[in-house]
Design a protein around this motif. Structure first.
Motif, PDB file in Angstrom:
ATOM      1  N   TYR A   1      36.126  34.249  57.095  1.00 33.96           N
ATOM      2  CA  TYR A   1      35.826  35.571  56.539  1.00 33.96           C
ATOM      3  C   TYR A   1      34.705  35.381  55.532  1.00 33.96           C
ATOM      4  N   LYS A   2      33.559  35.978  55.819  1.00 30.70           N
ATOM      5  CA  LYS A   2      32.341  35.643  55.087  1.00 30.70           C
ATOM      6  C   LYS A   2      31.913  36.674  54.046  1.00 30.70           C
ATOM      7  N   ILE A   3      32.703  37.738  53.885  1.00 30.98           N
ATOM      8  CA  ILE A   3      32.343  38.773  52.912  1.00 30.98           C
ATOM      9  C   ILE A   3      32.943  38.371  51.568  1.00 30.98           C
ATOM     10  N   VAL A   4      32.263  37.464  50.887  1.00 32.96           N
ATOM     11  CA  VAL A   4      32.801  36.806  49.694  1.00 32.96           C
ATOM     12  C   VAL A   4      31.778  36.853  48.558  1.00 32.96           C
ATOM     13  N   ARG A   5      32.287  37.032  47.336  1.00 27.87           N
ATOM     14  CA  ARG A   5      31.417  37.012  46.148  1.00 27.87           C
ATOM     15  C   ARG A   5      32.129  36.290  45.008  1.00 27.87           C
ATOM     16  N   PRO A   6      31.400  35.892  43.966  1.00 28.40           N
ATOM     17  CA  PRO A   6      32.026  35.197  42.838  1.00 28.40           C
ATOM     18  C   PRO A   6      32.541  36.165  41.782  1.00 28.40           C
ATOM     19  N   PHE A   7      33.576  35.735  41.070  1.00 30.14           N
ATOM     20  CA  PHE A   7      33.994  36.396  39.837  1.00 30.14           C
ATOM     21  C   PHE A   7      33.446  35.561  38.683  1.00 30.14           C
ATOM     22  N   ASN A   8      32.589  36.168  37.897  1.00 28.92           N
ATOM     23  CA  ASN A   8      31.983  35.457  36.766  1.00 28.92           C
ATOM     24  C   ASN A   8      32.507  35.965  35.430  1.00 28.92           C
ATOM     25  N   ILE A   9      32.635  35.055  34.477  1.00 32.73           N
ATOM     26  CA  ILE A   9      32.726  35.470  33.087  1.00 32.73           C
ATOM     27  C   ILE A   9      31.379  35.142  32.456  1.00 32.73           C
ATOM     28  N   VAL A  10      30.961  35.985  31.536  1.00 34.69           N
ATOM     29  CA  VAL A  10      29.620  35.895  30.965  1.00 34.69           C
ATOM     30  C   VAL A  10      29.724  35.692  29.462  1.00 34.69           C
ATOM     31  N   THR A  11      29.002  34.730  28.953  1.00 40.01           N
ATOM     32  CA  THR A  11      29.079  34.421  27.522  1.00 40.01           C
ATOM     33  C   THR A  11      27.703  34.207  26.931  1.00 40.01           C
ATOM     34  N   ASN A  12      27.614  34.446  25.637  1.00 40.81           N
ATOM     35  CA  ASN A  12      26.444  34.084  24.847  1.00 40.81           C
ATOM     36  C   ASN A  12      26.884  32.916  23.979  1.00 40.81           C
ATOM     37  N   GLU A  13      26.497  31.714  24.372  1.00 41.09           N
ATOM     38  CA  GLU A  13      27.000  30.501  23.735  1.00 41.09           C
ATOM     39  C   GLU A  13      26.732  30.470  22.229  1.00 41.09           C
ATOM     40  N   LYS A  14      25.643  31.091  21.778  1.00 42.27           N
ATOM     41  CA  LYS A  14      25.287  31.074  20.355  1.00 42.27           C
ATOM     42  C   LYS A  14      26.204  31.957  19.514  1.00 42.27           C
ATOM     43  N   LYS A  15      26.864  32.921  20.171  1.00 41.00           N
ATOM     44  CA  LYS A  15      27.694  33.869  19.439  1.00 41.00           C
ATOM     45  C   LYS A  15      29.183  33.727  19.772  1.00 41.00           C
ATOM     46  N   LEU A  16      29.548  32.702  20.525  1.00 36.20           N
ATOM     47  CA  LEU A  16      30.917  32.582  21.017  1.00 36.20           C
ATOM     48  C   LEU A  16      31.856  32.046  19.936  1.00 36.20           C
ATOM     49  N   SER A  17      32.913  32.790  19.649  1.00 37.99           N
ATOM     50  CA  SER A  17      33.891  32.385  18.638  1.00 37.99           C
ATOM     51  C   SER A  17      34.744  31.237  19.155  1.00 37.99           C
ATOM     52  N   ASN A  18      35.405  30.543  18.233  1.00 32.45           N
ATOM     53  CA  ASN A  18      36.265  29.418  18.624  1.00 32.45           C
ATOM     54  C   ASN A  18      37.421  29.867  19.514  1.00 32.45           C
TER      55      ASN A  18
END
Length: 304
Positions: free
Chosen positions: A137-154
């Motif tokens: 089954y070739k109808i596939v996409r990614p699930f991404n999480i998106v971050t700004n590394e410079k502003k990412l909290s601990n």
């Protein structure tokens, strides 16, 4: 062969139906009620195309995978989805719309599929986690999480660590999605504290809610707020610092990455093409899907 006049008349009737159905869906969404027969149409001649809003990652992936999006002579991407398509603004509204209209066709995240609608075979392959994994089954996409590394909290960094851990990937698998790391290391809580805001894709939201639940069970001093919208809003909110982590159910554009955000694939997900359970059609080819969503095929009789 149908005459040009017949085709024009069908399109006019379809446009009127689309407007009426849009009003019904909006009323149902706002009021949370309505008769079961509202918006229902016998699956016969005319196809009711239902798509997602601009900015939806599911729409972006769908039109790319089926060739509905094409480039013009200048290299600009053109979305050729028929202008007569009824537009819905979330996965849940899409499923409700299809479930109430016997002539409708739409698409959703495979992980969100339930028994209120029917998923079609595409090019002979059943939409399933197993078939996504074995690549039939070739109808596939990614699930991404998106971050700004410079502003990412601990605390946000720790939540990301959990998502990509053995425990986090088990949550992904348990909810019908495809893991990206079957050999991930076990998670160890590090005493994180504070608030994390996650925003974006309505397709990613269900699994993110499950990840939030599992993570906060181990980290009592962390509060996670998940805001559902669409993939583009998730990316933009991350760029602007409105949220800590964005959700996108598609690949990020180069122009988005250049704004300083980083995508991390947390799962793979199939896109299921869905119809009403009473529809007799159970399988379509990719070129038929393209024809339907570009408006070239307007009758169910032409694909049965």
């Amino acid at each position: 062969m149908k005459s040009q006049k017949e085709i024009i008349m069908r399109k006019m009737r379809k446009r009127i139906l689309s407007v009426l159905l849009t009003a019904v869906a909006a009323t149902t969404l706002l009021a949370g009620c309505g008769g079961k027969d509202e918006g229902k149409k016998a699956a016969g001649e005319d196809i009711t195309v239902v798509s997602r809003e601009d900015g939806s990652g599911t729409r972006g992936a769908f039109i790319e995978l089926f060739g509905i999006e094409e480039k013009d002579s200048d290299g600009n991407k053109i979305d050729n989805t028929t202008t007569e398509a009824m537009i819905t603004n979330s996965t849940s509204v899409m499923m409700t719309t299809i479930a109430e209209n016997e002539a409708a066709i739409g698409y959703i995240s495979l992980g969100s599929l339930n028994d209120t609608v029917k998923a079609l075979k595409i090019d002979g392959a059943e939409p399933s986690t197993e078939n996504v994994k074995n690549k039939t089954y070739k109808i596939v996409r990614p699930f991404n999480i998106v971050t700004n590394e410079k502003k990412l909290s601990n605390q946000a960094k720790d939540f990301m660590k959990f998502i990509m851990s053995k425990e986090g990937q088990e949550v992904v698998a348990d909810n019908g999605y495809i893991t990206v790391d079957d050999k991930a290391s076990a998670y160890k809580a590090a005493g994180a504290k504070g608030k994390i805001v996650v925003a974006g894709s309505s397709s990613v939201t269900p699994v993110m809610e499950k990840l939030k639940e599992a993570y906060t069970a181990l980290n009592k001093d962390v509060k996670i707020e998940v805001q559902q919208s669409d993939s583009t809003t998730g990316v933009t909110s991350t760029v602007d610092g409105v949220c800590d982590i964005g959700m996108a159910s598609r690949e990020l554009a180069d122009s988005e990455v250049k704004k300083g955000v980083k995508p991390t694939v947390i799962a793979q997900d199939g896109i299921a093409v869905i119809v009403n359970k009473k529809n007799e059609v159970s399988e379509l080819k990719s070129d038929q899907i393209k024809g339907i969503f570009t408006g070239e095929v307007i009758s169910w009789g032409d694909v049965k």
